[in-house]
Each structure stands twice: as structure tokens, then as C-alpha cells.
Design a protein around this motif. Structure first.
Motif, PDB file in Angstrom:
ATOM      1  N   UNK A  28       0.834  -1.204   0.000  1.00  0.00           N
ATOM      2  CA  UNK A  28       0.000   0.000   0.000  1.00  0.00           C
ATOM      3  C   UNK A  28       0.872   1.259   0.000  1.00  0.00           C
ATOM      4  N   UNK A  29       1.901   1.269   0.853  1.00  0.00           N
ATOM      5  CA  UNK A  29       2.780   2.446   0.891  1.00  0.00           C
ATOM      6  C   UNK A  29       3.462   2.623  -0.468  1.00  0.00           C
ATOM      7  N   UNK A  30       3.941   1.500  -1.017  1.00  0.00           N
ATOM      8  CA  UNK A  30       4.580   1.565  -2.337  1.00  0.00           C
ATOM      9  C   UNK A  30       3.629   2.072  -3.402  1.00  0.00           C
ATOM     10  N   UNK A  31       2.398   1.579  -3.391  1.00  0.00           N
ATOM     11  CA  UNK A  31       1.400   2.023  -4.383  1.00  0.00           C
ATOM     12  C   UNK A  31       1.090   3.504  -4.221  1.00  0.00           C
ATOM     13  N   UNK A  32       0.971   3.930  -2.988  1.00  0.00           N
ATOM     14  CA  UNK A  32       0.668   5.343  -2.709  1.00  0.00           C
ATOM     15  C   UNK A  32       1.777   6.244  -3.256  1.00  0.00           C
ATOM     16  N   UNK A  33       3.019   5.842  -3.036  1.00  0.00           N
ATOM     17  CA  UNK A  33       4.156   6.644  -3.506  1.00  0.00           C
ATOM     18  C   UNK A  33       4.291   6.562  -5.022  1.00  0.00           C
ATOM     19  N   UNK A  34       4.092   5.376  -5.563  1.00  0.00           N
ATOM     20  CA  UNK A  34       4.301   5.157  -7.005  1.00  0.00           C
ATOM     21  C   UNK A  34       3.233   5.875  -7.835  1.00  0.00           C
ATOM     22  N   UNK A 148     -10.027   2.903   7.785  1.00  0.00           N
ATOM     23  CA  UNK A 148      -9.939   1.450   7.703  1.00  0.00           C
ATOM     24  C   UNK A 148      -9.880   1.061   6.228  1.00  0.00           C
ATOM     25  N   UNK A 149      -8.726   0.555   5.802  1.00  0.00           N
ATOM     26  CA  UNK A 149      -8.530   0.158   4.405  1.00  0.00           C
ATOM     27  C   UNK A 149      -8.755  -1.349   4.287  1.00  0.00           C
ATOM     28  N   UNK A 150      -9.857  -1.730   3.682  1.00  0.00           N
ATOM     29  CA  UNK A 150     -10.149  -3.158   3.495  1.00  0.00           C
ATOM     30  C   UNK A 150      -9.479  -3.568   2.197  1.00  0.00           C
ATOM     31  N   UNK A 151      -8.336  -4.240   2.349  1.00  0.00           N
ATOM     32  CA  UNK A 151      -7.422  -4.499   1.236  1.00  0.00           C
ATOM     33  C   UNK A 151      -7.688  -5.880   0.622  1.00  0.00           C
ATOM     34  N   UNK A 152      -7.062  -6.084  -0.525  1.00  0.00           N
ATOM     35  CA  UNK A 152      -7.138  -7.357  -1.267  1.00  0.00           C
ATOM     36  C   UNK A 152      -8.567  -7.643  -1.713  1.00  0.00           C
ATOM     37  N   UNK A 153      -9.275  -6.564  -2.076  1.00  0.00           N
ATOM     38  CA  UNK A 153     -10.637  -6.760  -2.578  1.00  0.00           C
ATOM     39  C   UNK A 153     -10.632  -7.564  -3.878  1.00  0.00           C
ATOM     40  N   UNK A 154      -9.512  -7.536  -4.596  1.00  0.00           N
ATOM     41  CA  UNK A 154      -9.423  -8.308  -5.838  1.00  0.00           C
ATOM     42  C   UNK A 154      -9.508  -9.817  -5.558  1.00  0.00           C
ATOM     43  N   UNK A 155      -9.113 -10.216  -4.352  1.00  0.00           N
ATOM     44  CA  UNK A 155      -9.122 -11.645  -4.019  1.00  0.00           C
ATOM     45  C   UNK A 155     -10.483 -12.116  -3.517  1.00  0.00           C
ATOM     46  N   UNK A 156     -11.429 -11.195  -3.360  1.00  0.00           N
ATOM     47  CA  UNK A 156     -12.803 -11.588  -2.989  1.00  0.00           C
ATOM     48  C   UNK A 156     -13.768 -11.099  -4.071  1.00  0.00           C
ATOM     49  N   UNK A 187     -10.105  -1.372  -1.051  1.00  0.00           N
ATOM     50  CA  UNK A 187      -8.967  -1.126  -1.934  1.00  0.00           C
ATOM     51  C   UNK A 187      -8.310  -2.433  -2.374  1.00  0.00           C
ATOM     52  N   UNK A 188      -7.518  -2.323  -3.409  1.00  0.00           N
ATOM     53  CA  UNK A 188      -6.557  -3.371  -3.756  1.00  0.00           C
ATOM     54  C   UNK A 188      -5.237  -2.643  -3.965  1.00  0.00           C
ATOM     55  N   UNK A 189      -4.359  -2.748  -2.974  1.00  0.00           N
ATOM     56  CA  UNK A 189      -3.072  -2.045  -3.072  1.00  0.00           C
ATOM     57  C   UNK A 189      -2.263  -2.604  -4.240  1.00  0.00           C
ATOM     58  N   UNK A 190      -2.383  -3.912  -4.470  1.00  0.00           N
ATOM     59  CA  UNK A 190      -1.603  -4.546  -5.534  1.00  0.00           C
ATOM     60  C   UNK A 190      -2.003  -4.007  -6.901  1.00  0.00           C
ATOM     61  N   UNK A 191      -3.297  -3.860  -7.127  1.00  0.00           N
ATOM     62  CA  UNK A 191      -3.769  -3.418  -8.441  1.00  0.00           C
ATOM     63  C   UNK A 191      -4.037  -1.917  -8.511  1.00  0.00           C
ATOM     64  N   UNK A 192      -3.975  -1.240  -7.380  1.00  0.00           N
ATOM     65  CA  UNK A 192      -4.168   0.210  -7.379  1.00  0.00           C
ATOM     66  C   UNK A 192      -5.611   0.652  -7.290  1.00  0.00           C
ATOM     67  N   UNK A 193      -6.522  -0.247  -6.943  1.00  0.00           N
ATOM     68  CA  UNK A 193      -7.936   0.133  -6.836  1.00  0.00           C
ATOM     69  C   UNK A 193      -8.157   1.040  -5.639  1.00  0.00           C
TER      70      UNK A 193
END
Length: 422
Positions: A28-34, A148-156, A187-193
Motif C-alpha cells: 500500500x505504501x509503495x502504491x501510494x508513492x508510485x 480502515x482500508x479493506x485491502x485485497x478486494x481483488x481476491x474476494x 482497496x486493492x493495493x496490488x492493483x491500485x484500486x
């Protein structure tokens, strides 16, 4: 990264990230910066090359926090590392803390000055013990805003039903906590959602992405503007041409507003005077407020030194020698019964001891343990502290600066505990 962005220091936002080890905090930090283009070109190139060597098809976002890990391994600042970045709308400081249970102390350290806490939840697992632990600490430290960041939404499969269920889980236990503002983001930090850019995979979510939320978080009302407190850090006497008689008291305004002409009291001496001027490197000011760094001159030549506090005559902090506090023990070595430590409260240093441990808190269940009096690393307890001389304090809930302190071991000169005055 452009250097022409005008930064308004009043818009500085400090936030901390919290989550379990695999919740995607580094990503998430990496995505935010990138995605916000807050990466220097040489760092971006290095991460791209490393990602290729590792066989990744794209940029491995977690690598952007490697520098922070390196810093932690060097043992800085009680294992908390900081990342700075700016956008055209705001300047940010991220306090990056490890997610392991045994690093509770790290979150306390990183969160102590935070305006907001980002709590990550893995959408596949929902609210877990670590989520509750982090939310409790955020509440204890009275961080005004929790996102509250509910992450990895791509996996559900970007399921709205799962998102709503996790919100309900969080709200059920957080109703017992004292937090003014709680927001939720899928969110999906991996995909940038929904991190920097709005997701096209979750049309059902009508809120703003994370960066937009951070950029527009209203924090000016979080500062105590009522109780004017100015801890004196040093006395400035240039004694050069044009400033022969100049005697300024320098420091950072902890809270409240000061203006030339205000009646003030110097504590603990009780001497009274009026503010003559408020000076900065950029010239005099008509008013100063937290967290400005200033030098103040007074109408009268009275004794003021480091550790004193300049306050408004009609609004003084409490001068007390013994007080109760919530204490987080930070050090590997346990607290020594009745041992003397150096207490640092604002710019004031003196000797103090932990007179009594009233109870320890089980941060998994919020229950109190009045039997166990031993303070070991990561313990949070209500204690009674006694200082050798009175301190000028406010309750932490009213003022996070004058209501907090740290304890230093005199033998090792290491920080052993952080406290919040009750």
C-alpha cells in the motif's frame, strides 16, 4: 518529482499505518508513492531493475519500503521509520511500523504524533485480533481520524457484501472506543484500486480514493486552540549589532494562540509580563499557534529558562508532582520497582519514579489485570508517576503535547517508556 510544488506547512498530515504482517502494508505504501509520483527517478529505476531481476512482470511495490526496513535494522527511533512525500495539495509524513504482535510499542511510537491511522484489513479474513489491537491503541492515543482500508478486494471478487460485512464487524467493537472519525475504504493495493485512482472494479463504492481522502482530511480543528502553551526550549541572546538587548525565548507552540500584547505567566516561577514581539526567521508575526516554531520577547526582563512554560494569565496548566498516566513500556528490560528515571515532559527534564502500577490492560480483551505489577516490553498499564519537582501538565485528552512524556533510563540513556497523563 517536481521541486516547484509550494508546500504549506500548516497542511502537513502525519499518518501511521497498521496491519498484520500479510495485510499488504508495504504494498500500500509503495502504491501510494508510485501512483502519486512521489518516487525519485533513481529510486524508481533501482526498484524497476530489481523487479526485473526477480522475474516480476511489473514493479514490485513492496520494494519501495526496503529503505525503511534498512533504516529499522540500523536501530533508529525505536524501530519506527518515516517516509516523506508531497502532493500539490498537502505534505505527508508516513510512520511505518511493523505489524507483528510483539511490536505494539512501535505503533505507539509512530502513532503518538499522528493525525490519522490507516488500519489495514485483509478482505479474506475480516476483523482479527490484530485489527482490534491496533484500533484500541489508536483510540488510546486519541488519534483523531482512523481510515480502515479493506485491502485485497481483488481476491474476494470485489464483493460489496464482504466489504459491508467487515464494516459491520469493525463497528460492533469500535463502538466501545473513543474515536471521533472512522472511515472505510475498499482497496486493492496490488492493483491500485481506490488508492490514488478510483477503481473501475467497484462501481458500487461512491467514496473518494485513499489519497484524495488524505489530501482533504480536515485536521485544523484537531489542534487545541484554547489552552495557550509555549514550552521554552532555549533563550536567544545574539549580542551583536542591532540585537544588543535582544532576549528571545525560542520553542514550538504546543497549543493555543499567542499575540503581541497578551498577558502571560511564566511557569513555574509565576512571573507575569506581556508579549512584546513574536519573531521567526521570516520576520515578526501578529499571532502564533501550534505547531509554529517561534521566538518570543517579553515587555519585562524576568528570569525565563529552558524547561519553563509561557502560558496565558487566565488559563494555566496544572502544576503537579504526582499524577496517573497510561504507560506503554518500550524497552527489552523490565521496569525496575521504585527506580529513578529521567522524565522528559515538553522541554522540561527531571527525575521521576513509577510509584505504583495500578493495573495492566490486556489489549486483546480490554480487560484490566490488577494482580500483575511487572512492566515488560509492549505492556500498557495505568501507573502513578512521581517527579522530584512539579510539572506543568494538561490531560492527554486535552493536549497531546503537554499531556505526554517519555522516561529515560539514566544508566543506558535509552527511552524505556512513553506515557499519557490522565
Amino acid at each position: 518529482m517536481s521541486n516547484s510544488v509550494k508546500i504549506d506547512n500548516n497542511q502537513l498530515l502525519r499518518f501511521t499505518t497498521a496491519g498484520s504482517v500479510d495485510d499488504g502494508k508495504s504494498t500500500l505504501i509503495g502504491r501510494l508513492l508510485y501512483d502519486s509520483k512521489a518516487i525519485f527517478e533513481d529510486q524508481l529505476l533501482a526498484v524497476e531493475n530489481t523487479s526485473k531481476r526477480k522475474g516480476h512482470h511489473g514493479v514490485d511495490l513492496a520494494l519501495f519500503t526496503d529503505g525503511l526496513r534498512d533504516e529499522r535494522e540500523q536501530g533508529i527511533t525505536i524501530d519506527v521509520a518515516y517516509r516523506y512525500f508531497t502532493t500539490p495539495k498537502r505534505k505527508f509524513i508516513i510512520a511505518d511500523t511493523p505489524g507483528h504482535i510483539q511490536y505494539t510499542r512501535n505503533m505507539v511510537t509512530g502513532a503518538s504524533t499522528a493525525n490519522a491511522a490507516l488500519i489495514l484489513i485483509d478482505a479474506r479474513h475480516g476483523v482479527i485480533e490484530q485489527t482490534k489491537r491496533h484500533a484500541f491503541i489508536a483510540s488510546l492515543l486519541q488519534i483523531p481520524h482512523i481510515i480502515v482500508c479493506i485491502n485485497k478486494m481483488d481476491l474476494v471478487e470485489y464483493s460489496e457484501a464482504i466489504y459491508e460485512d467487515i464494516i459491520q464487524q469493525f463497528e460492533e467493537f469500535s463502538s466501545k472506543l473513543y474515536v471521533k472519525d472512522i472511515r472505510f475504504l475498499p482497496i486493492s493495493a496490488l492493483n491500485g484500486d481506490n488508492v490514488v485512482n478510483r477503481s473501475t472494479n467497484m462501481d458500487w463504492y461512491q467514496g473518494a480514493p485513499l489519497l484524495h481522502t488524505l489530501e482533504h482530511l480536515h485536521i485544523s480543528s484537531d489542534i487545541n486552540k484554547i489552552d495557550a502553551r509555549f514550552p521554552v526550549q532555549t533563550v536567544i541572546r545574539p549580542q551583536r549589532e542591532g540585537y544588543i538587548d535582544y532576549r528571545g525565548y525560542a520553542g514550538r507552540v504546543a497549543s493555543g494562540i499567542f499575540r503581541p500584547g497578551d498577558d502571560v505567566v511564566v511557569m513555574p516561577s509565576g512571573f507575569t509580563s506581556k508579549i512584546k514581539t513574536i519573531d521567526t526567521c521570516d520576520g515578526p508575526l501578529d499571532e502564533a499557534y501550534a505547531p509554529m516554531s517561534i521566538a518570543m520577547t517579553l515587555e519585562d526582563d524576568i528570569d525565563v529558562s529552558r524547561g519553563d512554560m509561557i502560558v496565558k494569565a487566565n488559563n494555566k496548566p496544572e502544576a503537579i508532582q504526582e499524577f496517573n498516566a497510561m504507560l506503554c513500556w518500550l524497552h527489552n528490560n523490565s521496569a525496575r520497582p521504585r527506580a529513578k528515571y529521567t522524565i522528559i515532559h515538553t522541554s522540561n527534564e527531571q527525575k521521576a519514579m513509577i510509584k505504583d502500577v495500578l493495573y495492566k490492560i490486556d489489549i486483546n480483551t480490554y480487560s484490566r489485570n490488577e494482580e500483575d505489577k511487572d512492566l515488560t516490553m509492549n505492556d500498557i498499564a495505568r501507573v502513578t508517576v512521581r517527579a522530584t519537582r512539579p510539572l506543568m501538565v494538561d490531560e492527554y485528552r486535552d493536549n497531546r503535547i503537554t499531556g505526554s512524556f517519555i522516561l529515560i533510563d539514566d544508566a543506558t540513556h535509552e527511552t524505556v517508556a512513553a506515557g499519557m497523563i490522565l
